[in-house]
Design an enzyme around this catalytic site. Structure first.
Site, PDB file in Angstrom:
ATOM      1  N   ALA A  65       9.475   3.439  -8.140  1.00 18.43           N
ATOM      2  CA  ALA A  65      10.570   4.270  -8.909  1.00 18.43           C
ATOM      3  C   ALA A  65      10.272   4.127 -10.304  1.00 18.43           C
ATOM      4  CB  ALA A  65      12.108   3.820  -8.715  1.00 18.43           C
ATOM      5  N   GLY A 108       9.485   2.386  -4.321  1.00 12.44           N
ATOM      6  CA  GLY A 108       9.885   3.277  -4.006  1.00 12.44           C
ATOM      7  C   GLY A 108       8.734   4.412  -3.644  1.00 12.44           C
ATOM      8  N   GLU A 111       8.770   3.192   0.026  1.00 12.07           N
ATOM      9  CA  GLU A 111       9.750   3.853   0.524  1.00 12.07           C
ATOM     10  C   GLU A 111       9.424   5.215   1.019  1.00 12.07           C
ATOM     11  OE1 GLU A 111      12.221   2.114  -2.360  1.00 12.07           O
ATOM     12  OE2 GLU A 111      13.485   1.016  -0.938  1.00 12.07           O
ATOM     13  N   GLU A 131      10.181  -5.143  -5.907  1.00  8.20           N
ATOM     14  CA  GLU A 131      11.280  -5.068  -6.738  1.00  8.20           C
ATOM     15  C   GLU A 131      11.786  -6.385  -7.287  1.00  8.20           C
ATOM     16  OE1 GLU A 131      10.810  -3.190  -4.081  1.00  8.20           O
ATOM     17  OE2 GLU A 131      11.452  -1.449  -4.467  1.00  8.20           O
TER      18      GLU A 131
END
Ligand code: CAA
Length: 257
Positions: A65, A108, A111, A131
């Site tokens: 992200a 992300g 993911e 993260e």
């Protein structure tokens, strides 16, 4: 439709989406995620397309992200933006989606790859959930999908201590379908997608749905869902054609009906 953060093209019966923010290692900001989901949904609705491939570039599939976009946000702002909610739209895509991963697939990005139905990795692919190093945890399914796929012990190490997986390790632990040289990873993913796109479309769709039911339901519910889909396919012209072609020793001609 004009996109700023992805490239979209049709290759035969395959929809190819290339994440295109190389200057930020394809960090997944809101614009990119919205464009990606719109492009996937458009391909899903396009009868010429039988499968999709999501790719990045050799250096990065996606490095997570976009940290710069969320660094100063409050919890309420994050909740209202619900950027991660965009990831959920990939779960409603009915046609198969293959991730072609080279370089970084972090946070992300990892993911997103795991949200796809299959992953083709280049030898340089690296999977991780870093993260914890920026004071948070995965938010787009990392703790759930990793644990279901590679097991609790390794998921703990990856999420709690930023253990990254090489492409070969990802293969060994069942996270990816195959590992190929960097020069070939995209072609390999496109070939696999084209092969699947050449199969009976409704059977492919209901097969994907039944496999995903295995991850969401009890065995009894999953078996019932599978059986419903199996019987339902006997309402299609393609079932009649497929079985007739087998008996007549010829190649079936699929109609998607
Ligand atoms: N967000 C925003 N920008 C990012 C980014 C990210 N996730 N990852 C890389 N970039 C940017 C860098 O800031 C840099 O930009 P500038 O040139 O403007 O400084 C550019 O991309 C190139 O990155 P690096 O210079 O850092 O490249 P490197 O080769 O030295 O390192 C890397 C590569 C190890 C992947 C490193 O960039 C990195 O650690 N990135 C962050 C990975 C990360 O923590 N991801 C998780 C994000 S949170 C998340 O994803 C939550 C969730 O579950 C949804």
């Amino acid at each position: 439709m004009t996109y700023t953060s992805i490239l979209v093209e049709q290759r035969g019966h395959v929809g190819l989406i290339t994440l295109n923010r190389p200057q930020a290692l394809n960090a997944l900001n809101r614009t990119l995620l919205m464009e990606l989901m719109e492009a996937l949904e458009a391909f899903d609705a396009n009868p010429e397309i039988g499968a999709m491939v999501i790719s990045g570039n050799e250096k990065a599939f996606a490095a997570g992200a976009d940290i710069k976009e969320m660094a100063e946000a409050s919890a309420v702002e994050m909740l209202e933006r619900d950027t991660i909610g965009l990831f959920d739209r990939i779960r409603r895509i009915k046609k198969p989606v293959i991730a072609a991963v080279s370089g970084w697939a972090l946070g992300g990005g990892c993911e997103l790859a795991m949200s796809c139905d299959m992953i083709i990795a280049s030898e340089s692919a690296r999977f991780g959930q870093p993260e914890i190093t920026i004071g948070v945890i995965p938010g787009a399914g990392g703790t759930q999908r990793l644990t279901r796929t590679i097991g609790k012990a390794l998921a703990m190490e990856m999420v709690l201590n930023n253990r990254t997986l090489t492409a070969q390790e990802a293969l060994q632990f069942g996270l990816v379908n195959r590992v190929v040289p960097v020069e070939r990873y995209l072609e390999e993913a496109l070939t696999l997608a084209e092969e699947i796109a050449s199969r009976a479309p409704l059977a492919v769709r209901l097969a994907k749905e039944a496999i995903n039911a295995a991850l969401e339901t009890s065995l009894s519910e999953g078996l019932a869902a599978e059986r419903r889909n199996f019987y339902l396919l006997f309402a299609t012209e393609d079932q009649k054609e497929g079985m007739k072609a087998f008996i007549e020793k010829r190649k079936p001609q699929w109609k998607g009906k």
